[in-house]
Design a protein around this motif. Sequence first.
Motif, PDB file in Angstrom:
ATOM      1  N   TYR A 124       1.159  -0.942  -0.536  1.00  0.00           N
ATOM      2  CA  TYR A 124      -0.084  -0.354  -0.069  1.00  0.00           C
ATOM      3  C   TYR A 124       0.506   1.329   0.398  1.00  0.00           C
ATOM      4  N   ARG A 128       0.993   4.270  -2.353  1.00  0.00           N
ATOM      5  CA  ARG A 128       0.242   5.674  -2.470  1.00  0.00           C
ATOM      6  C   ARG A 128       1.872   6.223  -3.321  1.00  0.00           C
ATOM      7  N   ARG A 215      -7.603  -0.302   0.055  1.00  0.00           N
ATOM      8  CA  ARG A 215      -6.775   0.719  -0.168  1.00  0.00           C
ATOM      9  C   ARG A 215      -5.701   0.793  -1.191  1.00  0.00           C
TER      10      ARG A 215
END
Length: 346
Positions: A124, A128, A215
């Motif tokens: 993640y 990001r 996410r």
Amino acid sequence: MEFYTARVHGFPNLTVRGLLTGGVSGEQMTQEGVLSLVVVLGSSVSLVGLVFAFITYSLFSDLRNLSGTTLMNLLAALFMAQLLYVIGVGGVQDPELCVALAFSLQYMRLTVFCWLTAMTHDMYSVFRKNVNLVPLSDPRIGSSFWKYSLFGWGTPILLLAAAIVLQLRQKGGNLLDTATLQHTNCWFLDHDAFVFGFLLPVAALLVAVIVFLARGAVVARFTVSMQVTRRARDKMRRKRHLQIFLFLKVTVLIATVAGLGALAKLTGMNAFWAAFNVGHGLQGIAVALCVACNCQVLKIYTRTLRRRRGSSRKAPTTYCAVGTSSELSKSTSLQLLTWEPTPDAV
């Protein structure tokens, strides 16, 4: 042969004395023999597969980044859990060994889930921070790895300490009372230590893993839409989806086996015990195939073979393409692998 026909919980003990007393039917003998053979052979193949996957990620320099290193730690923890599991297949009669095996297995299983959480968190974070196809070098990779190591190997120690306290309370301070532990081949602690020291922490870790995967999928979709060309969008989509689905498959495999073990421990049903034994014996080879035989790793295999064949056909030369000398100087093994920017490891 006695090892292969040793007792697995939920099935009778096939000893010579049991056969002489007539306490075991032919159908039960067949069931236990087949199950024990599957457990032992499956665990042996799983251990070999995990070693192969670990060597693959340690050998290729393309895979030795933070993501690959966290995956190697997961494979190491899973290997130890698989190895300890085999010890209890035939039943453990010595109380000290039984207690040590139960505590060790609980620690290694918690370690597997902690490293699984660290892997998905790293995925993640990479999605990001990096919106390009070419990954950015992280100057703090050493610091991040030490934090993951402290979490992956240290957190299970705290959880195990709490489980030991609960086990002492339930046993009245006598840890060597292993009657209930031997009933499950010393694979699990008693009810309170198992539920509060293993099930609840694992449930919390699995929730964290699912959150990071979800996410990560949202961030990946957003970054894919930011790419200028269609070719770049398609390439990034394939790479991101490959990594997400790889971690999802590993999570489902490990969580399913843990769930079967929990159902077997709490319900005592023979069907769950048989499914848990087979699943635990084969989970290592399943995880190894997922991480070492996916298309991204196979692409590294084939690229290495092509370069080796190409280098063998021409004489050695000192020529180096522009922008590659610094990367070649940093290679520690299989130097030809690092002639181009390091890809995302999966």
